[in-house]
Design a protein around this motif. Structure first.
Motif: not given
Length: 161
Positions: A68-72, A78-82, A106-123
């Motif tokens: 994922m990259d900047e998209n509004g 440089g993001d990798a989304e889990l 490990e794989d995202a790092r090797a692919a040159g992604r800078r940051r792993m991001v994720l969204e989850t919820g309070t439940k």
């Protein structure tokens, strides 16, 4: 446990994705995660989808990342989304999610992604606990659910590690 790369539309991936969607619907009284996903998003080198199998070759855990990259929507270049981290109920508590997560990072790092991001919820307190104990920190909300009260977003730097 054996962890194997698989296409997002592999029959075992579809089976576990259906299960996790039911669990999301149950926990959040809704239809599951409605984030648009396409199998091409998880194809290397711009992503990866993993399935873990037990000793009887049954799929028991899954997870993937997509570039994922900047998209509004709050992503940064440089993001990798889990996505679709899931362990079947009968296999929980064995560290499977942590092993899948480590492989994806490990794989995202090797692919040159800078940051792993994720969204989850309070439940999903067990997911939040996994991510916090794996070095993730709360971050600005992003993605489809960024305006939802129950949404929680986390990030972990991948570069320089």
């Amino acid at each position: 446990m054996i962890i194997r790369p698989r296409p997002f539309d592999h029959p075992d991936a579809v089976k576990l994705n259906d299960e996790v969607q039911l669990e999301y619907a149950e926990r959040y009284d809704g239809d599951g995660d409605e984030t648009p996903l396409d199998p091409s998003m998880f194809r290397p080198p711009r992503g990866l989808y993993l399935l873990a199998y037990d000793e009887r070759e049954r799929p028991v855990a899954t997870g993937g990342w997509r570039s994922m990259d900047e998209n509004g929507e709050g992503y940064a270049d440089g993001d990798a989304e889990l996505k679709r981290m899931y362990v079947v109920r009968e296999a929980r508590g064995q560290g499977l999610a942590r092993r899948v997560l480590a492989r994806l990072e490990e794989d995202a790092r090797a692919a040159g992604r800078r940051r792993m991001v994720l969204e989850t919820g309070t439940k999903q307190p067990e997911a939040i606990a996994l991510y916090l104990s794996s070095g993730y920190e709360p971050c600005e909300r992003f993605g489809l659910y960024r305006h939802h009260e129950d949404s929680r977003c986390f990030a972990k730097l991948l570069m320089g590690q």
